[in-house]
Design a protein around this motif. Structure first.
Motif, PDB file in Angstrom:
ATOM      1  N   ALA A 154       4.612 -55.493  14.019  1.00  0.00           N
ATOM      2  CA  ALA A 154       5.069 -54.596  15.086  1.00  0.00           C
ATOM      3  C   ALA A 154       5.607 -55.392  16.266  1.00  0.00           C
ATOM      4  CB  ALA A 154       3.917 -53.695  15.524  1.00  0.00           C
TER       5      ALA A 154
ATOM      6  N   GLY B 119       4.398 -50.380  18.061  1.00  0.00           N
ATOM      7  CA  GLY B 119       5.613 -49.995  17.330  1.00  0.00           C
ATOM      8  C   GLY B 119       6.066 -48.564  17.596  1.00  0.00           C
TER       9      GLY B 119
ATOM     10  N   TRP C 264      10.475 -51.012  11.456  1.00  0.00           N
ATOM     11  CA  TRP C 264       9.044 -50.847  11.657  1.00  0.00           C
ATOM     12  C   TRP C 264       8.607 -49.464  11.214  1.00  0.00           C
ATOM     13  CZ3 TRP C 264       4.363 -52.437  11.942  1.00  0.00           C
ATOM     14  CH2 TRP C 264       3.369 -51.563  12.398  1.00  0.00           C
TER      15      TRP C 264
END
Lengths: 513, 305
Positions: free
Chosen positions: B47, B107, B213
């Motif tokens: 992340a 994230g 992500w």
């Protein structure tokens, strides 16, 4: 510190070390000259280990000074100690099982130490030192393939490679046969004659008399005497160590030797542990009323034999182990207890007793099935308290509270409790491993007396021990275990220490003698 | 590029994150510490790396941040287990849960973002190193690093004094302490190294393997890496073998899915995990001589004072 004479090699002055409330070292003074073999005598817990850990830089004193050849030094770590020239051989080896001899030795050195000899040259140095001091070692063998005596040699070679001016040895003979011990003494004498000071920690007085020219005796953290062991009576040193005269064992009342109560026949068991020992074809009989001793150096199958007899590991067939003629080889521990057998393992905390349980709960551990202590799944707590209290009273278990946690008892008192717990179960067979290991002299005598009395009352006692004095004092008959094989059992009158020592080292002895 | 080359490339791509993480954990465990927080460290690194790469526009910055974030978590783990002597299993599990949660938080603003196509996945300079063809060894920085790591670890463990010290400490910390080896310092460094490797593995996942992500994108690879270390008997060359096997099975099941054999895709997705575990179990059954588990693994060391 200016005197006309040369200052001693090392001088410890007014050393104090506390652990919480407990004073482990109380204003201890100690002087040791170059070339002197100096004994540090004392019972377990007298403060010997603490004192030498301070000298080796592993512990820091709370007060006091250390002078090295007249100069005050601060030893903050084992590195500092080794830089001035102090090396130590520990009772528990600081070795790494999966590494080779050379790697084990190399690990203890810094880049700076090995300046001048690299890793390969180290192997040559190991062999060289081995030849000089009769300490033969193969640098490329992994440690787990070596005997205890050989392991100790690694420790000594490791210490000698530093060219120490002072060598400290902590109970070095506790793992050796009498012959190996004598070899060690010759090595130490050779070292001392070369000017190395030796501090020799022990509680075996006959060794100290044989080897040392000076002795400092510790008791309860205090220095109680410094004497010449060669001119001081053994009895006098013993009472200085213990603080009172040591009680003698009473001979058992006259009793008959009864039937065979423990019968082991052709017991073979491969080890489950890679570093363990396989048992090979073990035959053994123990009659009611006798104590049969099993001698041997640690790691020759004692713990495996104990596990097989107690039922922690099952035999291959029922008939391999019989308790009172009933085949028990495939029975679990509880069923063997129901047949009247009791088992006392070597490790007190963690195996024979649970450190964080009170004594009454610890009593339940081995007697829950045989003493009517459980009713409908519920514990009869009053009864377990009463039985634990019986043990405490009858076996003189000393503690601060009435029903303490096992970990709060000293080694000797806990062992007395464990012995008492099993003896009051009125066993027909007792298997006991190292009953007095690390126990003070008073408790050891009480425990040995209890074993003698138990046998006199008709129990078959199998005593596994590494303490030859104990075995010769207690046993009616004795066998030696070596590499998982048990020798023939011989009456104690037909055996000498030398014979047993040789059998412990693996040589055959003429049984016809 | 022909088909076999592209298959080798994909296998290596799938194997690399496992290899990186497992090699780091191998050093950690060889020093006697069990860090079960691998999955958490990888997720946070993935992340962090992705977020910073987007924000800064630089892959290098992304990778650096990924490594640093995982090292920070490893440092926290080291402080708790080494300085405070806390239970390593519990702390490691907590680290995984914490790391997974933290990765979701970091994230959150980047879900659905993908990296600008211009951004190169390759680190310039390494790809052009003389002596290595672009096709086989010029894959990317991560693959390259993982290969160097294996060699470096083999040399470190068996030929250097520091490696000997580390092995001693892992095998018996009491003995090591008694002969004057710095137990806690060495272990702390090992834990940090393990963190850095987990960071690389995480960065690889979000910057190379699937360049976006999504929460939970580590998909249990941290756990596979952990079991790789155990079944590979704490040996670097066997870790490589296990990782390649996992990579191979991954590629195989992708092809199987594409060929639509009629098997549920969930089952096929599980194949690499199962195949790796089974193969590793057989590998560890085959070894006979000498126990190899670091003797002090997982035990806290608290020196007496």
């Amino acid at each position: 510190m200016q005197t006309d004479e040369a200052p001693p090699l090392v001088s410890m002055r007014q050393i104090v070390k506390r652990f919480g409330q407990f004073v482990a070292n109380d204003q201890i003074n100690l002087d040791l000259a170059a070339g002197e073999i100096h004994a540090l005598l004392g019972e377990n817990g007298a403060g010997k280990s603490t004192l030498v850990k301070i000298l080796n830089g592993l512990l820091q004193p709370d007060a006091g000074e250390i002078y090295w050849q007249g100069e005050q030094v601060l030893l903050k770590s084992p590195r500092d100690a080794s830089e001035v020239g102090i090396s130590m051989v520990f009772q528990q080896f600081s070795l790494f099982e999966n590494l080779t001899v050379a790697e084990n030795i190399n690990a203890a050195f810094t880049e700076h130490d090995t300046h001048g000899f690299g890793v390969r040259a180290l192997a040559d140095r190991i062999i060289e030192i081995g030849e000089d001091y009769d300490l033969n070692l193969d640098p490329n063998r992994p440690v787990h393939t070596l005997s205890t005596g050989e392991r100790q040699r690694i420790e000594i070679v490791r210490a000698l490679l530093r060219h120490p001016k002072l060598l400290i040895l902590d109970e070095p003979t506790s793992v050796l046969t009498p012959q190996e011990a004598e070899d060690l003494f010759l090595t130490l004498e050779k070292l001392a004659s070369g000017g190395c000071g030796i501090l020799y920690i022990s509680h075996k007085l006959h060794e100290v008399r044989r080897l040392c020219s000076k002795a400092s005796i510790l008791r309860n953290g205090r220095l109680v005497a410094t004497c010449d062991p060669k001119s001081t009576e053994t009895v006098e040193m013993a009472s200085l160590m213990v603080g009172s005269s040591v009680p003698e064992l009473r001979a058992p009342a006259l009793h008959k030797i009864g039937d065979i109560r423990l019968h082991v026949e052709a017991l073979s068991l491969p080890s489950q542990d890679i570093h363990g020992t396989d048992l090979h074809h073990i035959n053994l009989d123990v009659h009611g009323g006798e104590i049969v001793g099993i001698a041997g150096i640690a790691g020759n199958g004692q713990s495996e034999l104990f596990a097989a007899l107690s039922g922690e590991r099952l035999a291959q067939e029922p008939r391999h182990i019989c308790i009172d003629t009933l085949p028990a080889g495939l029975l679990d521990i509880e069923s063997r207890r129901a047949l009247g057998a009791v088992f006392i393992p070597e490790e007190r905390l963690g195996h024979a007793a649970v450190p964080d349980m009170r004594l009454s709960d610890n009593l339940l551990l081995s007697r829950h099935g045989t003493d009517n202590l459980i009713h409908g799944g519920l514990i009869d707590i009053r009864r377990s308290h009463r039985l634990a209290h019986d043990v405490v009273l009858q076996f003189d278990v000393r503690s601060a509270s009435k029903n303490p946690y096992a970990r709060h008892l000293s080694g000797g008192n806990l062992q007395k409790f464990i012995m008492g717990r099993e003896i009051l179960a009125e066993p027909g067979v007792m298997v006991v491993n190292q009953p007095t290991w690390g126990v003070d002299a008073g408790a050891a005598t009480a425990i040995r007396q209890a074993l003698i009395d138990l046998a006199a009352a008709g129990t078959a006692v199998l005593l596994i021990s590494q303490d030859l004095d104990e075995l010769f004092d207690l046993s009616d008959r004795m066998a030696v275990i070596y590499a998982g094989r048990l020798s023939q059992t011989l009456p104690i009158q037909n055996l000498t220490r030398e014979m047993v020592g040789m059998m412990m080292a693996g040589s055959e002895v003429d049984h016809a003698a | 590029m022909d088909i076999s080359q592209s298959v080798i490339m994909t296998i290596m791509t799938a194997a690399t994150p496992l290899l990186l993480a497992a090699l780091g954990e191998l050093i950690v465990e060889r020093s006697g510490v069990l860090n079960l927080g691998l999955e958490g460290m990888m997720a946070t690194a993935a992340a962090c790396g992705f977020a910073m790469a987007i924000v800064s526009g630089s892959t290098t910055v992304g990778v650096l941040c990924a490594v640093l974030s995982a090292m920070a978590l490893a440092g926290l783990f080291g402080f708790v287990t080494l300085s405070l002597g806390a239970n390593q299993v519990a702390s490691g599990l907590a680290l995984t849960i914490f790391g997974l949660g933290l990765s979701g938080l970091i994230g959150a603003g980047f879900v659905g973002t993908s990296r600008p196509p211009l951004e190169p996945l390759f680190i310039e300079g390494l790809t052009d190193l003389p002596g290595f063809g672009k096709i086989i060894f010029g894959q990317d920085f991560f693959v390259y690093t993982s290969w160097i790591l294996i060699l470096a670890i083999l040399i470190f463990l068996h030929l250097t004094r520091a490696g000997l010290t580390l092995r001693c400490i892992g095998e018996n910390h009491h003995s090591a302490h008694a002969i004057g080896l710095p137990v806690l310092k060495t272990r702390f460094r090992a834990v940090l190294f393990g963190g850095a490797c987990a960071g690389l593995a995480g960065a690889y996942l979000s910057l190379v393997y699937t360049p976006f992500w999504s929460p939970g994108m580590t998909a249990g690879r941290g756990w596979i890496a952990l079991s790789l270390v155990v079944f590979a008997a704490w040996r670097a060359e066997r870790v490589l073998l296990g990782a390649l096997l996992f990579g191979g099975a991954t590629v195989l099941q992708l092809h199987a899915q594409a060929a639509s054999l009629g098997l549920p895709s969930q089952l096929l997705s599980a194949v690499p995990y199962l195949a790796t575990l089974i193969a590793l179990v057989f590998m560890s059954l085959g070894r006979k001589s000498g126990t190899v588990t670091p003797g002090s693994l997982g035990q806290p060391f608290v020196p007496e004072r």
